[in-house]
Design an enzyme around this catalytic site. Structure first.
Site, PDB file in Angstrom:
ATOM      1  N   ARG A 112       0.843  -1.203   0.000  1.00  0.00           N
ATOM      2  CA  ARG A 112       0.000   0.000   0.000  1.00  0.00           C
ATOM      3  C   ARG A 112       0.873   1.246   0.000  1.00  0.00           C
ATOM      4  O   ARG A 112       2.017   1.228   0.469  1.00  0.00           O
ATOM      5  CB  ARG A 112      -0.941   0.012   1.196  1.00  0.00           C
ATOM      6  CG  ARG A 112      -0.291   0.029   2.588  1.00  0.00           C
ATOM      7  CD  ARG A 112       0.093   1.385   3.104  1.00  0.00           C
ATOM      8  NE  ARG A 112       0.358   1.400   4.533  1.00  0.00           N
ATOM      9  CZ  ARG A 112       1.162   2.253   5.117  1.00  0.00           C
ATOM     10  NH1 ARG A 112       1.833   3.133   4.410  1.00  0.00           N
ATOM     11  NH2 ARG A 112       1.340   2.235   6.420  1.00  0.00           N
ATOM     12  N   GLU A 211      -6.301   7.508   7.843  1.00  0.00           N
ATOM     13  CA  GLU A 211      -5.151   8.250   8.384  1.00  0.00           C
ATOM     14  C   GLU A 211      -4.585   9.208   7.336  1.00  0.00           C
ATOM     15  O   GLU A 211      -4.135  10.309   7.653  1.00  0.00           O
ATOM     16  CB  GLU A 211      -4.090   7.256   8.854  1.00  0.00           C
ATOM     17  CG  GLU A 211      -2.851   7.928   9.391  1.00  0.00           C
ATOM     18  CD  GLU A 211      -1.845   6.951   9.970  1.00  0.00           C
ATOM     19  OE1 GLU A 211      -2.243   5.912  10.524  1.00  0.00           O
ATOM     20  OE2 GLU A 211      -0.643   7.245   9.874  1.00  0.00           O
ATOM     21  N   ARG A 215      -5.281   5.676   0.765  1.00  0.00           N
ATOM     22  CA  ARG A 215      -4.383   4.542   0.908  1.00  0.00           C
ATOM     23  C   ARG A 215      -4.686   3.692  -0.319  1.00  0.00           C
ATOM     24  O   ARG A 215      -5.818   3.208  -0.479  1.00  0.00           O
ATOM     25  CB  ARG A 215      -4.659   3.750   2.183  1.00  0.00           C
ATOM     26  CG  ARG A 215      -4.149   4.416   3.459  1.00  0.00           C
ATOM     27  CD  ARG A 215      -2.645   4.215   3.612  1.00  0.00           C
ATOM     28  NE  ARG A 215      -2.046   5.067   4.619  1.00  0.00           N
ATOM     29  CZ  ARG A 215      -1.802   4.709   5.875  1.00  0.00           C
ATOM     30  NH1 ARG A 215      -2.136   3.513   6.301  1.00  0.00           N
ATOM     31  NH2 ARG A 215      -1.208   5.540   6.695  1.00  0.00           N
ATOM     32  N   CYS A 257       1.446  10.959   9.354  1.00  0.00           N
ATOM     33  CA  CYS A 257       2.393  10.441  10.356  1.00  0.00           C
ATOM     34  C   CYS A 257       3.795  10.414   9.753  1.00  0.00           C
ATOM     35  O   CYS A 257       3.966   9.951   8.613  1.00  0.00           O
ATOM     36  CB  CYS A 257       1.988   9.029  10.762  1.00  0.00           C
ATOM     37  SG  CYS A 257       3.140   8.241  11.902  1.00  0.00           S
ATOM     38  N   THR A 259       6.162   8.455  10.094  1.00  0.00           N
ATOM     39  CA  THR A 259       6.671   7.119   9.734  1.00  0.00           C
ATOM     40  C   THR A 259       6.334   6.746   8.300  1.00  0.00           C
ATOM     41  O   THR A 259       6.916   5.824   7.741  1.00  0.00           O
ATOM     42  CB  THR A 259       6.073   6.016  10.636  1.00  0.00           C
ATOM     43  OG1 THR A 259       4.651   5.992  10.465  1.00  0.00           O
ATOM     44  CG2 THR A 259       6.406   6.230  12.089  1.00  0.00           C
ATOM     45  N   ARG A 266       4.101   0.528   2.407  1.00  0.00           N
ATOM     46  CA  ARG A 266       4.306  -0.611   3.304  1.00  0.00           C
ATOM     47  C   ARG A 266       4.010  -1.859   2.499  1.00  0.00           C
ATOM     48  O   ARG A 266       2.890  -2.080   2.033  1.00  0.00           O
ATOM     49  CB  ARG A 266       3.378  -0.522   4.517  1.00  0.00           C
ATOM     50  CG  ARG A 266       3.765  -1.513   5.624  1.00  0.00           C
ATOM     51  CD  ARG A 266       3.038  -1.242   6.918  1.00  0.00           C
ATOM     52  NE  ARG A 266       1.744  -1.895   6.983  1.00  0.00           N
ATOM     53  CZ  ARG A 266       1.535  -3.158   7.372  1.00  0.00           C
ATOM     54  NH1 ARG A 266       2.564  -3.916   7.746  1.00  0.00           N
ATOM     55  NH2 ARG A 266       0.319  -3.668   7.397  1.00  0.00           N
ATOM     56  N   ARG A 295       4.150  -7.075  12.683  1.00  0.00           N
ATOM     57  CA  ARG A 295       2.813  -6.725  13.192  1.00  0.00           C
ATOM     58  C   ARG A 295       2.001  -8.003  13.359  1.00  0.00           C
ATOM     59  O   ARG A 295       2.379  -9.059  12.854  1.00  0.00           O
ATOM     60  CB  ARG A 295       2.076  -5.792  12.217  1.00  0.00           C
ATOM     61  CG  ARG A 295       2.707  -4.425  12.094  1.00  0.00           C
ATOM     62  CD  ARG A 295       1.874  -3.465  11.242  1.00  0.00           C
ATOM     63  NE  ARG A 295       2.534  -2.162  11.177  1.00  0.00           N
ATOM     64  CZ  ARG A 295       2.027  -1.083  10.590  1.00  0.00           C
ATOM     65  NH1 ARG A 295       0.847  -1.147  10.010  1.00  0.00           N
ATOM     66  NH2 ARG A 295       2.675   0.056  10.573  1.00  0.00           N
ATOM     67  N   GLU A 300      -1.665  -3.169  12.556  1.00  0.00           N
ATOM     68  CA  GLU A 300      -0.935  -2.488  13.618  1.00  0.00           C
ATOM     69  C   GLU A 300      -1.643  -2.652  14.972  1.00  0.00           C
ATOM     70  O   GLU A 300      -2.868  -2.622  15.042  1.00  0.00           O
ATOM     71  CB  GLU A 300      -0.884  -1.002  13.254  1.00  0.00           C
ATOM     72  CG  GLU A 300       0.175  -0.277  14.008  1.00  0.00           C
ATOM     73  CD  GLU A 300       0.338   1.142  13.488  1.00  0.00           C
ATOM     74  OE1 GLU A 300      -0.618   1.688  12.916  1.00  0.00           O
ATOM     75  OE2 GLU A 300       1.434   1.688  13.670  1.00  0.00           O
TER      76      GLU A 300
HETATM   77  P1  ADP Z   1      -1.554  -0.127   7.039  1.00  0.00           P
HETATM   78  O1  ADP Z   1      -0.995  -1.242   6.253  1.00  0.00           O
HETATM   79  O2  ADP Z   1      -2.475   0.654   6.197  1.00  0.00           O
HETATM   80  O3  ADP Z   1      -0.476   0.643   7.676  1.00  0.00           O
HETATM   81  P2  ADP Z   1      -2.615  -1.953   9.114  1.00  0.00           P
HETATM   82  O4  ADP Z   1      -1.327  -2.458   9.635  1.00  0.00           O
HETATM   83  O5  ADP Z   1      -3.644  -1.599  10.132  1.00  0.00           O
HETATM   84  O6  ADP Z   1      -2.466  -0.631   8.239  1.00  0.00           O
HETATM   85  O7  ADP Z   1      -3.198  -3.027   8.113  1.00  0.00           O
HETATM   86  C1  ADP Z   1      -4.409  -2.812   7.467  1.00  0.00           C
HETATM   87  C2  ADP Z   1      -5.099  -4.110   7.116  1.00  0.00           C
HETATM   88  O8  ADP Z   1      -4.358  -4.766   6.113  1.00  0.00           O
HETATM   89  C3  ADP Z   1      -5.219  -5.079   8.283  1.00  0.00           C
HETATM   90  O9  ADP Z   1      -6.468  -5.725   8.240  1.00  0.00           O
HETATM   91  C4  ADP Z   1      -4.128  -6.071   7.988  1.00  0.00           C
HETATM   92  O10 ADP Z   1      -4.373  -7.354   8.547  1.00  0.00           O
HETATM   93  C5  ADP Z   1      -4.189  -6.127   6.480  1.00  0.00           C
HETATM   94  N1  ADP Z   1      -2.949  -6.642   5.887  1.00  0.00           N
HETATM   95  C6  ADP Z   1      -1.705  -6.140   5.985  1.00  0.00           C
HETATM   96  N2  ADP Z   1      -0.819  -6.885   5.320  1.00  0.00           N
HETATM   97  C7  ADP Z   1      -1.522  -7.910   4.766  1.00  0.00           C
HETATM   98  C8  ADP Z   1      -1.185  -9.016   3.948  1.00  0.00           C
HETATM   99  N3  ADP Z   1       0.068  -9.224   3.539  1.00  0.00           N
HETATM  100  N4  ADP Z   1      -2.183  -9.857   3.588  1.00  0.00           N
HETATM  101  C9  ADP Z   1      -3.461  -9.658   3.971  1.00  0.00           C
HETATM  102  N5  ADP Z   1      -3.844  -8.614   4.734  1.00  0.00           N
HETATM  103  C10 ADP Z   1      -2.887  -7.750   5.127  1.00  0.00           C
HETATM  104  N1  ARG Z   2       0.829   7.226  16.538  1.00  0.00           N
HETATM  105  C1  ARG Z   2       1.038   5.819  16.733  1.00  0.00           C
HETATM  106  C2  ARG Z   2       2.256   5.623  17.629  1.00  0.00           C
HETATM  107  O1  ARG Z   2       2.990   6.537  17.821  1.00  0.00           O
HETATM  108  C3  ARG Z   2       1.251   5.088  15.410  1.00  0.00           C
HETATM  109  C4  ARG Z   2       2.502   5.420  14.685  1.00  0.00           C
HETATM  110  C5  ARG Z   2       2.811   4.670  13.415  1.00  0.00           C
HETATM  111  N2  ARG Z   2       1.673   4.106  12.784  1.00  0.00           N
HETATM  112  C6  ARG Z   2       0.830   4.747  11.972  1.00  0.00           C
HETATM  113  N3  ARG Z   2      -0.233   4.120  11.588  1.00  0.00           N
HETATM  114  N4  ARG Z   2       1.074   5.948  11.538  1.00  0.00           N
HETATM  115  O2  ARG Z   2       2.442   4.526  18.137  1.00  0.00           O
END
Ligand code: ADP
Ligand code: ARG
Length: 349
Positions: A112, A211, A215, A257, A259, A266, A295, A300
């Site tokens: 993403r 966020e 995305r 953010c 990060t 990601r 994660r 997250e």
């Molecule tokens: P982001 O990737 O947008 O930073 P999250 O870590 O919250 O946010 O992930 C968003 C969603 O994407 C969650 O439901 C997570 O389980 C799903 N996800 C992330 N990576 C994968 C993957 N490789 N396969 C399937 N689902 C995924």
């Molecule tokens: N603000 C949260 C922290 O400081 C998340 C930081 C990184 N993740 C994100 N989705 N931007 O722990």
């Protein structure tokens, strides 16, 4: 506003870098969109278990509040104030094959990127009307997508709880009520202006006004990283024809953010590592070596289930998109190698 009272065991980068001197220097400053230091640090002050703890209100936040943001950016991405960011979305430069062709370890792969609209405040301080304008413009741009990217937009407003929860459970939709986003102002007027676009197979998706304003997501079962990256690049390029994304030569794509700055990318796999994960020290040694983040399976701040983890690139700024994917790819190869070793030792294969 007074200097915040951080508890002794607070480990956030906000707590580490918001010294009294930095606080005094920045406390009365405001960006042209009236974003203040108090707003930037609110999430980390209210959530003392934050890893980072700060959010931006607009592109200018990163320069106006640089004495706070710069050291955080340096520690997270290893990126210096003098450095500049380079983008590379050329799919021909990603010369890799599936790291798990027999499908023994990788359940699914997802890449993403975050994007925000140029000259709009970020989601932390955007008005309800501006948020709706973003939604309208994004939906219009999505209508131009064709072939495998063609799909429909589903606003959250009016979506049944049952559908919403199913999409979240199946990893397609963002969760509701994240407390870090809530404190940062990113959940204002929820669910108004939020929604999800996806194609028929849910291999291409766009989250609107979470966020970040966008995305853009490409995902599918298995480990064909190149196919997933190619689909994502095709979508980004097509959307760029009608949307102008916020970008800076220094910091790359601007995100709420720090990060996510730079590539805002990601690239993750859901991978089964039941043996290696019994030895968290070794697991973390490998993930640190390859600049990876661990994660849980629901994203997250979630936990692993049945030895399945979400493994992704940690650095997003100061590396190109191709390099960010390679961080994940090289690390995943190493993890599979070690997990396979465990299998062999234990005679399970
Ligand atoms: P982001 O990737 O947008 O930073 P999250 O870590 O919250 O946010 O992930 C968003 C969603 O994407 C969650 O439901 C997570 O389980 C799903 N996800 C992330 N990576 C994968 C993957 N490789 N396969 C399937 N689902 C995924
Ligand atoms: N603000 C949260 C922290 O400081 C998340 C930081 C990184 N993740 C994100 N989705 N931007 O722990």
């Amino acid at each position: 506003m007074n200097y915040p009272n951080f508890p002794k065991d607070c480990r956030s980068l906000l707590c580490k870098y918001l010294t009294k001197e930095v606080f005094e220097l920045l406390k009365d400053k405001k960006t042209a969109n009236s974003f203040t230091l108090e707003q930037a640090i609110k999430s980390g002050v209210e959530n003392i278990d934050s890893g980072i703890g700060v959010y931006a209100g607009d592109k200018e936040s990163y320069s106006l509040f640089a004495p706070l943001f710069d050291p955080i950016i340096k520690e997270y991405h290893g990126f210096n104030r003098e450095d500049s960011h380079k983008s590379n979305l050329n799919i021909d430069d990603l010369n890799i094959s599936n790291p798990d062709p027999k499908g023994e370890f990788i359940l699914s792969t997802r890449i993403r990127v975050g994007r925000n609209i140029d000259n709009m405040p970020l989601g932390t301080i955007i008005s309800k009307e501006q948020r709706k304008e973003v939604e309208r413009d994004v939906v219009k741009a999505l209508k131009n997508l064709d072939k495998d990217l063609k799909g429909d937009y589903y606003p959250l407003l009016g979506m049944s709880k049952e559908t919403q929860n199913r999409l979240i459970k199946e990893h397609f939709l963002f969760k509701e009520g994240d407390r870090f986003l809530e404190s940062a102002g990113l959940n204002c007027d929820f669910p108004d202006g939020r929604g999800i676009y996806h194609n028929k197979d849910k291999t291409f998706l766009v989250w609107v006004n979470e966020e970040d304003q966008l995305r853009i997501i490409s995902m599918q079962k298995g480990g064909d990283i190149k196919e997933i990256f190619s689909r994502l690049v095709k979508a980004i390029k097509s959307m760029e024809k009608s949307l102008k994304f916020s970008y800076s030569n220094h910091l790359g794509y601007i995100t709420s953010c720090p990060t996510n700055l730079g590539t805002a990318m990601r690239a993750s796999v859901h991978i089964a590592l039941p043996n290696l994960s019994k030895d968290m020290k070794k697991f973390k040694e490998i993930t640190d070596k390859y600049h990876l983040q661990i994660r849980g399976v629901h994203g997250e701040h979630s936990q692993s289930e049945g030895g399945v983890y979400d493994i992704s690139n940690r650095r997003r700024l100061g590396v190109t998109e191709v390099e960010a994917v390679l961080d994940m790819y090289n690390g995943v190869l190493a993890l599979i190698g070690v997990e396979r070793g465990f299998y062999n030792i234990k005679g399970k294969k």
